[in-house]
Scaffold this motif. Structure first.
Motif, PDB file in Angstrom:
ATOM      1  N   LEU A 195       0.835  -1.200   0.000  1.00  0.00           N
ATOM      2  CA  LEU A 195       0.000   0.000   0.000  1.00  0.00           C
ATOM      3  C   LEU A 195       0.872   1.252   0.000  1.00  0.00           C
ATOM      4  O   LEU A 195       0.658   2.174  -0.796  1.00  0.00           O
ATOM      5  N   ILE A 196       1.879   1.263   0.874  1.00  0.00           N
ATOM      6  CA  ILE A 196       2.755   2.419   0.992  1.00  0.00           C
ATOM      7  C   ILE A 196       3.492   2.696  -0.319  1.00  0.00           C
ATOM      8  O   ILE A 196       3.710   3.833  -0.699  1.00  0.00           O
ATOM      9  N   ASN A 197       3.844   1.611  -1.027  1.00  0.00           N
ATOM     10  CA  ASN A 197       4.592   1.794  -2.262  1.00  0.00           C
ATOM     11  C   ASN A 197       3.707   1.897  -3.495  1.00  0.00           C
ATOM     12  O   ASN A 197       4.167   1.716  -4.612  1.00  0.00           O
ATOM     13  N   ARG A 202       1.617   7.032  -1.880  1.00  0.00           N
ATOM     14  CA  ARG A 202       2.190   8.360  -2.136  1.00  0.00           C
ATOM     15  C   ARG A 202       1.211   9.437  -1.707  1.00  0.00           C
ATOM     16  O   ARG A 202       1.601  10.460  -1.134  1.00  0.00           O
ATOM     17  N   ALA A 203      -0.082   9.202  -1.957  1.00  0.00           N
ATOM     18  CA  ALA A 203      -1.098  10.175  -1.545  1.00  0.00           C
ATOM     19  C   ALA A 203      -1.101  10.308  -0.024  1.00  0.00           C
ATOM     20  O   ALA A 203      -1.150  11.420   0.510  1.00  0.00           O
TER      21      ALA A 203
ATOM     22  N   SER B 103      -0.446  12.797 -10.234  1.00  0.00           N
ATOM     23  CA  SER B 103      -1.165  11.911 -11.156  1.00  0.00           C
ATOM     24  C   SER B 103      -2.180  11.029 -10.439  1.00  0.00           C
ATOM     25  O   SER B 103      -2.966  10.343 -11.079  1.00  0.00           O
ATOM     26  N   HIS B 104      -2.123  11.049  -9.109  1.00  0.00           N
ATOM     27  CA  HIS B 104      -2.965  10.118  -8.352  1.00  0.00           C
ATOM     28  C   HIS B 104      -4.457  10.313  -8.645  1.00  0.00           C
ATOM     29  O   HIS B 104      -5.217   9.355  -8.691  1.00  0.00           O
ATOM     30  N   LEU B 105      -4.845  11.552  -8.864  1.00  0.00           N
ATOM     31  CA  LEU B 105      -6.276  11.796  -9.057  1.00  0.00           C
ATOM     32  C   LEU B 105      -6.804  11.176 -10.346  1.00  0.00           C
ATOM     33  O   LEU B 105      -8.004  11.001 -10.500  1.00  0.00           O
ATOM     34  N   ARG B 106      -5.896  10.794 -11.247  1.00  0.00           N
ATOM     35  CA  ARG B 106      -6.356  10.167 -12.484  1.00  0.00           C
ATOM     36  C   ARG B 106      -6.169   8.653 -12.457  1.00  0.00           C
ATOM     37  O   ARG B 106      -6.383   7.981 -13.465  1.00  0.00           O
ATOM     38  N   LEU B 107      -5.761   8.124 -11.308  1.00  0.00           N
ATOM     39  CA  LEU B 107      -5.528   6.678 -11.202  1.00  0.00           C
ATOM     40  C   LEU B 107      -6.830   5.915 -11.453  1.00  0.00           C
ATOM     41  O   LEU B 107      -7.860   6.223 -10.866  1.00  0.00           O
ATOM     42  N   LYS B 108      -6.758   4.922 -12.337  1.00  0.00           N
ATOM     43  CA  LYS B 108      -7.972   4.162 -12.654  1.00  0.00           C
ATOM     44  C   LYS B 108      -8.066   2.886 -11.832  1.00  0.00           C
ATOM     45  O   LYS B 108      -9.152   2.400 -11.556  1.00  0.00           O
TER      46      LYS B 108
END
Ligand SMILES: Nc1ncnc2c1ncn2[C@@H]1O[C@H](COP(=O)(O)OP(=O)(O)OP(=O)(O)O)[C@@H](O)[C@H]1O
Ligand SMILES: [Mg+2]
Lengths: 358, 257
Positions: A195-197, A202-203, B103-108
């Protein structure tokens, strides 16, 4: 060309991980057969502390939300699972003052499913409690989660017809052995380090670093903090469930703030944000807890009899905590991991900086 | 269709009206400057546009969609990226991780796909990393990829913040005093750099600047705020000779002295 090399490295890493797990499995196999019960018990406890430490580190270390609620989640896991795996006869013996309510009084399901159920209910409560708390920061969050843990304790003390109140549950079947505790510990490490990686990790770390900036980068704070709480609470519930069946007697006060404090010590000494640090320190902690027991029992010191001082162990741990914080401000591992990649790096001529993640 | 429209934005903090009746319409591809002395309300205006502050009055539209009541992360997802006046990087994360967060917000992939590193997730993550690398080379930070963000020199941190904002794939980029703390030469370089990325990524940009001279070169249109009031709007040349603007800046300078 570069791609191929990277693939090779990935396989090698995977191979090393498998070997590491195999070593643990073989060790557990040998230990479970040959070691005496006392040593097995300590090693089993090590596994449980690993689960508890790593899960708390997800919330406190990686997401930066200082929670003091772990004992509450453990308590829920321990009670929910015990209510499910205890036999109806055992329940009748335990609940001799106020009978246990139906349907708990009649059901009995396998240990494994009971433990998972304990984790799930803890996660659910983690969500319900977490949701309103997530707007709070720092000290406020710490106080509210501490309050939550105390409320659970008080409720469990008073829900006589479900928890048997302060009498607690005695004579729980001892299912928890090395396989259960280290199996669950390896799964916890696998789940949380993966999960961490991941992008989610990252979030979470970005929230720890700077909430406002994380939000401006599109990270939904509520969702991600909630996620950390739910996952952390799930594994705390699992840890609590396994602990219950190991110590065989639980009452609401088993899961007091002292319990949370122990896990916090593990996480801080190991390094907030370091899974390997937590694993190492959790193991040492569980072993020391046993060895330091001598300080709490009467001693014969050069002919003079010293009385045992209960709570002496926690005093010693507090001193260790202070010393570590004085000399290693950020814990022994300081947010870094001891990783197989470094291991490879040492043994390969390729000395370029290796990518983050494991 | 206008990219951004602010309609009579007003915000009060207790008795203080930090910004009053701020109006602007920004068209596709524009580079608009927002200037004014200290405490004029420039950052506060950005904070209203990005959802950090809810305006007491007025509305914000992005491509004619009312975004006034949206959450900060929703607004980012809709296409507004920003940087901060005091650099706010994720200091303990690596340079590339900083960009990848964008880019996380576009993660599918779902949460469980990510945790169990399924092939689908692994492929997506690989792609995100690749994109981040490209962005980093765009801002000439590729050689710092695995460095801890907090260890970069100040100027590089500023550029990293821009790269991170670009990772969210914004249509509108809000830059809050990107040249703060730089000497004239560095400021000029930065302004060229901003123009370059604007063309490259087809961006619409609003840029806050304290020093009028810095933005004169690259902004076709400038707004001037003073005590929360928009005192002037127009071409750089008009702004430079506007008596009210001169008075505001001279007053401010007199205060400094
Ligand atoms: N959250 C807040 N609460 C109270 N007052 C605020 C808040 N945010 C901003 N202000 C006030 O609003 C006014 C405008 O501040 P703002 O930061 O927008 O100025 P600015 O134009 O960005 O100035 P600078 O050039 O110094 O960055 C100031 O008087 C400030 O004190
Ligand atoms: Mg400002």
């Amino acid at each position: 060309m570069k791609k191929v090399k990277k693939k090779e490295k990935d396989y090698f890493l995977f191979f090393l991980k498998i070997i590491a797990i195999l070593i643990v499995v073989i060790f557990v196999f040998i230990a479970q057969r040959n070691f005496d019960a006392y040593v097995i018990r300590i090693l089993t406890l090590c596994g449980i502390y690993v689960i508890l430490g790593v899960s708390l580190n997800l919330i406190n270390g990686f997401t930066g939300q200082f929670s003091l609620g772990h004992a509450g989640f453990m308590s829920i896991g321990a009670y929910v699972s015990a209510l499910l795996y205890m036999s109806p006869e055992l329940k009748e013996v335990n609940y001799f003052i106020t009978p246990l309510i139906w349907p708990f009084s009649v059901i009995q399901i396998p240990f494994f499913i009971s433990v998972i159920a304990g984790g799930i209910i803890a996660a659910l409560v983690g969500f319900l409690v977490g949701a309103p708390c997530l707007r709070l920061k720092g000290d406020y969050l710490a106080i509210v989660t501490f309050g939550f843990s105390e409320i659970i304790r008080i409720i469990f003390n008073n829900l006589q017809s479900i928890t048997n109140g302060p009498l607690g549950l005695k004579g729980l079947p001892s299912y928890t052995n090395l396989w259960w505790s280290w199996g669950a510990a390896i799964f916890t490490i696998y789940f949380i380090s993966n999960l961490i990686n991941s992008s989610y990790g990252r979030a979470l770390k970005s929230i720890r670093e700077d909430e406002a900036a994380a939000e401006a980068m599109g990270v939904n704070l509520f969702y991600h903090k909630g996620l950390a709480f739910v996952v952390g609470a799930f594994f705390a519930g699992i840890g609590g469930a396994l602990l219950g069946s190991l110590i065989m007697t639980i009452d609401p006060n088993t899961f007091s703030v002292v319990m949370t404090f122990q896990i916090i010590v593990i996480v801080i000494v190991g390094g907030l944000g370091s899974i390997t640090g937590t694993v190492i320190v959790a193991t040492i902690f569980a072993i020391l807890m046993e060895f330091l027991r001598v300080f709490e029992s009467p001693m014969n010191f050069f002919g003079t009899k010293l009385p045992g001082i209960p709570g002496m162990r926690m005093l010693i741990f507090s001193i260790i905590l202070m010393v570590v914080i004085l000399f290693f401000k950020r814990g022994l591992m300081g947010g870094k991991e001891f990783s197989l990649k470094q291991f490879i790096k040492i043994f390969s001529r390729d000395n370029r900086v290796i990518k983050e993640g494991s | 269709m206008s990219v951004l429209k602010a309609d009579h934005l007003t915000i009060k903090f207790g008795g203080l009206t930090a910004v009053s009746n701020f109006c602007v319409t920004v068209e596709e591809g524009e580079l608009v400057g927002l200037i004014g002395p200290n405490g004029a309300g420039k950052t506060t205006t950005f904070n209203m546009l990005t959802g950090v502050y809810k305006p007491t009055n007025g509305k914000v539209y992005l491509y004619e969609q009312d975004i006034t009541k949206k959450r900060i992360d929703q607004i980012t997802a809709l296409g507004i990226g920003r940087t901060f006046q005091n650099v706010r990087l994720f200091s303990e994360l690596s340079v590339i991780e900083n960009v990848m967060v964008g880019s996380h917000l576009r993660l599918k992939s779902s949460f469980f796909q990510a945790v169990f590193h399924t092939p689908r997730y692994t492929k997506e993550d690989e792609q995100i990393r690749e994109e981040a690398k490209q962005l980093l080379s765009e801002v000439h930070l590729d050689k710092f990829e695995n460095k801890v963000a907090g260890s970069l020199p100040y100027g590089e941190q500023r550029r990293l913040e821009i790269a991170r904002a670009l990772a969210t794939k914004p249509k509108l980029l809000l830059l809050d005093e990107p040249a703060a703390g730089m000497n004239p030469q560095e400021s000029r370089d930065l302004m060229n750099f901003i123009q370059k990325i604007q063309n490259k990524f087809k961006l619409t940009i609003v840029l806050i600047e304290h020093d009028m001279k810095v933005v004169m070169g690259i902004c076709k249109r400038i707004l001037v705020l003073d005590y929360g009031v928009t005192i002037a709007e127009g071409k750089p040349i008009e702004i430079q000779h506007n008596p009210e603007v001169i008075k505001a800046y001279l007053g401010a300078e007199a205060n400094y002295a």
